[in-house]
Scaffold this active site. Structure first.
Site, PDB file in Angstrom:
ATOM      1  N   ASN A  39      14.841  -2.172  -7.033  1.00  0.00           N
ATOM      2  CA  ASN A  39      15.539  -2.998  -6.029  1.00  0.00           C
ATOM      3  C   ASN A  39      17.037  -2.810  -6.274  1.00  0.00           C
ATOM      4  O   ASN A  39      17.436  -2.315  -7.347  1.00  0.00           O
ATOM      5  CB  ASN A  39      15.070  -4.466  -6.099  1.00  0.00           C
ATOM      6  CG  ASN A  39      15.531  -5.178  -7.357  1.00  0.00           C
ATOM      7  OD1 ASN A  39      16.721  -5.175  -7.695  1.00  0.00           O
ATOM      8  ND2 ASN A  39      14.603  -5.797  -8.081  1.00  0.00           N
ATOM      9  N   ASP A  83       8.495  -6.147 -16.091  1.00  0.00           N
ATOM     10  CA  ASP A  83       8.724  -7.135 -15.026  1.00  0.00           C
ATOM     11  C   ASP A  83       7.624  -8.189 -14.932  1.00  0.00           C
ATOM     12  O   ASP A  83       7.633  -9.009 -14.011  1.00  0.00           O
ATOM     13  CB  ASP A  83       8.809  -6.418 -13.661  1.00  0.00           C
ATOM     14  CG  ASP A  83      10.236  -5.974 -13.327  1.00  0.00           C
ATOM     15  OD1 ASP A  83      11.190  -6.532 -13.907  1.00  0.00           O
ATOM     16  OD2 ASP A  83      10.387  -5.082 -12.470  1.00  0.00           O
ATOM     17  N   ASN A  89       4.834 -12.968  -8.598  1.00  0.00           N
ATOM     18  CA  ASN A  89       4.283 -11.791  -7.937  1.00  0.00           C
ATOM     19  C   ASN A  89       2.839 -11.475  -8.333  1.00  0.00           C
ATOM     20  O   ASN A  89       2.292 -10.450  -7.914  1.00  0.00           O
ATOM     21  CB  ASN A  89       5.170 -10.568  -8.196  1.00  0.00           C
ATOM     22  CG  ASN A  89       6.553 -10.727  -7.623  1.00  0.00           C
ATOM     23  OD1 ASN A  89       7.553 -10.598  -8.318  1.00  0.00           O
ATOM     24  ND2 ASN A  89       6.638 -11.054  -6.344  1.00  0.00           N
ATOM     25  N   ARG A 155       8.590  -5.456   0.603  1.00  0.00           N
ATOM     26  CA  ARG A 155       7.569  -5.333  -0.447  1.00  0.00           C
ATOM     27  C   ARG A 155       6.162  -5.537   0.115  1.00  0.00           C
ATOM     28  O   ARG A 155       5.270  -4.746  -0.129  1.00  0.00           O
ATOM     29  CB  ARG A 155       7.836  -6.334  -1.563  1.00  0.00           C
ATOM     30  CG  ARG A 155       9.082  -6.020  -2.384  1.00  0.00           C
ATOM     31  CD  ARG A 155       8.928  -4.707  -3.148  1.00  0.00           C
ATOM     32  NE  ARG A 155      10.071  -4.429  -3.997  1.00  0.00           N
ATOM     33  CZ  ARG A 155      10.203  -4.848  -5.250  1.00  0.00           C
ATOM     34  NH1 ARG A 155       9.266  -5.583  -5.813  1.00  0.00           N
ATOM     35  NH2 ARG A 155      11.280  -4.539  -5.943  1.00  0.00           N
ATOM     36  N   HIS A 184      12.322 -10.008  -1.382  1.00  0.00           N
ATOM     37  CA  HIS A 184      11.161 -10.915  -1.393  1.00  0.00           C
ATOM     38  C   HIS A 184      11.574 -12.186  -0.649  1.00  0.00           C
ATOM     39  O   HIS A 184      12.733 -12.620  -0.756  1.00  0.00           O
ATOM     40  CB  HIS A 184      10.803 -11.340  -2.826  1.00  0.00           C
ATOM     41  CG  HIS A 184       9.946 -10.375  -3.584  1.00  0.00           C
ATOM     42  ND1 HIS A 184      10.152 -10.100  -4.921  1.00  0.00           N
ATOM     43  CD2 HIS A 184       8.853  -9.651  -3.216  1.00  0.00           C
ATOM     44  CE1 HIS A 184       9.232  -9.239  -5.334  1.00  0.00           C
ATOM     45  NE2 HIS A 184       8.441  -8.951  -4.329  1.00  0.00           N
ATOM     46  N   ASP A 186      11.050 -15.173  -1.453  1.00  0.00           N
ATOM     47  CA  ASP A 186      11.552 -16.228  -2.355  1.00  0.00           C
ATOM     48  C   ASP A 186      12.960 -15.953  -2.880  1.00  0.00           C
ATOM     49  O   ASP A 186      13.501 -16.722  -3.664  1.00  0.00           O
ATOM     50  CB  ASP A 186      10.562 -16.516  -3.494  1.00  0.00           C
ATOM     51  CG  ASP A 186      10.496 -15.418  -4.550  1.00  0.00           C
ATOM     52  OD1 ASP A 186      11.200 -14.390  -4.412  1.00  0.00           O
ATOM     53  OD2 ASP A 186       9.739 -15.588  -5.524  1.00  0.00           O
ATOM     54  N   CYS A 277      10.994 -17.015  -9.249  1.00  0.00           N
ATOM     55  CA  CYS A 277      10.026 -15.918  -9.415  1.00  0.00           C
ATOM     56  C   CYS A 277       9.554 -15.793 -10.864  1.00  0.00           C
ATOM     57  O   CYS A 277       8.657 -14.994 -11.143  1.00  0.00           O
ATOM     58  CB  CYS A 277      10.558 -14.618  -8.853  1.00  0.00           C
ATOM     59  SG  CYS A 277      12.177 -14.169  -9.377  1.00  0.00           S
TER      60      CYS A 277
HETATM   61  N1  ARG Z   1      12.385  -6.525 -10.897  1.00  0.00           N
HETATM   62  C1  ARG Z   1      11.367  -7.229 -10.161  1.00  0.00           C
HETATM   63  C2  ARG Z   1      10.965  -6.415  -8.941  1.00  0.00           C
HETATM   64  O1  ARG Z   1      11.783  -5.742  -8.392  1.00  0.00           O
HETATM   65  C3  ARG Z   1      11.870  -8.594  -9.767  1.00  0.00           C
HETATM   66  C4  ARG Z   1      10.835  -9.403  -9.045  1.00  0.00           C
HETATM   67  C5  ARG Z   1      11.357 -10.742  -8.582  1.00  0.00           C
HETATM   68  N2  ARG Z   1      10.301 -11.461  -7.972  1.00  0.00           N
HETATM   69  C6  ARG Z   1      10.426 -12.251  -6.912  1.00  0.00           C
HETATM   70  N3  ARG Z   1       9.369 -12.892  -6.492  1.00  0.00           N
HETATM   71  N4  ARG Z   1      11.549 -12.412  -6.280  1.00  0.00           N
HETATM   72  O2  ARG Z   1       9.835  -6.436  -8.519  1.00  0.00           O
END
Ligand code: ARG
Length: 283
Positions: A39, A83, A89, A155, A184, A186, A277
């Site tokens: 990301n 992660d 997730n 995603r 995402h 969230d 998250c």
């Molecule tokens: N580095 C993780 C990714 O890119 C961070 C995930 C954060 N999760 C979230 N639900 N916002 O997947």
């Protein structure tokens, strides 16, 4: 740190758990790191300070642990899954059912087996999406009253929404995410109660904004604070655990009668995550 939720030696864990109606799944950062870039926040030359990340995670844990209704479950981190700390997730849970994730990036697909095992051990009824359908759990699907707000494009696939709706027999409002920094749902929206949401409009396409404005009372978050992950906040009844550095958001939420607990999340922001998250709601 002692075992999650077992705060009163006079009570059995199940008695304690029974008295608390918000169960969260968290994963202590024993192998948290930044080993790939999936990301726009993640840069290999800007790796987190791991001992500071552990301190920040502990502070988040303690803040949640001290809230009256919260019971925290822990899953051990797989050392090959840096992660995995982002338990939001893992899937989407309601009652004893979990809709398991199917991660977009191969780097995170390894986590699924661990999460699946955890849900099996805890007697969840598990459903998984078709292998061709990407879905990243509560990161992209948030309960808002008797509706699920679901993000797609970055995603999760929109194809997951029908599957969620049919499996849980609940309407899903599909919201298109248009900016990769808020990849995402969230990261750009949080639900305060079944009528009130806070969101950063710039992360959504115009139609999604209309859907949100027509269905909810809204608090619009500024870009400056959305970039500090103001929307990655955890709401537990009237308490909101929010990444620090978001005074405008804090004031808007407090004006609605909520009590805000700011937590420093700098080392998780480097990975594109913050408070919300790092937790998954289990009921
Ligand atoms: N580095 C993780 C990714 O890119 C961070 C995930 C954060 N999760 C979230 N639900 N916002 O997947």
């Amino acid at each position: 740190m002692n075992q999650a939720g077992h705060r009163n030696g006079n009570q059995t864990p199940s008695a304690v758990e029974g008295a608390k109606n918000r169960r969260l799944l968290m994963c202590a950062p024993s192998s948290y790191d930044l080993k790939y870039e999936i990301n726009p926040w993640m840069r290999l030359e800007n790796r987190p300070n791991i001992s500071l990340a552990v301190e920040q995670w502990n502070e988040l844990y303690k803040t949640l642990y001290d809230l009256p209704n919260v019971y925290i479950e822990l899953i051990p981190q797989n050392e090959n899954c840096p992660d995995m700390v982002f338990t939001a997730n893992a899937g989407l849970v309601t009652g004893n059912r979990v809709l398991l994730s199917n991660f977009r990036h191969p780097e995170r697909q390894l986590e699924i087996a661990d999460f699946q095992r955890w849900f099996e051990t805890h007697h969840y009824e598990i459903a998984a999406p078709h292998t061709s359908v990407k879905f990243e759990g509560e990161g992209d699907a948030l309960f808002a009253g008797h509706v699920i707000l679901a993000g797609y494009l970055k995603r999760s696939d929109i194809g997951a929404h029908r599957w969620i709706s049919e499996n849980l027999e609940i309407p899903v409002l599909s919201l298109e995410l248009v900016d990769s920094r808020w990849y995402h749902l969230d990261t750009c929206l949080f639900v305060l109660n079944s009528n009130l949401i806070a969101y950063y409009p710039g992360a959504f396409d115009p139609y999604a904004r209309v859907v949100l404005e027509n269905n909810y009372e809204t608090i619009q978050i500024s870009e400056v604070e959305a970039l500090r992950f103001a929307c990655n906040s955890i709401v537990i009844d009237q308490d909101v655990v929010m990444p620090s550095g978001c005074p405008e958001t804090q004031a808007s939420i407090e004006a609605k009668g909520y009590h805000v607990h700011p937590v420093e999340m700098s080392e998780f922001l480097k990975s594109g995550g913050a408070a919300k998250c790092l937790t998954l709601l289990l009921n």
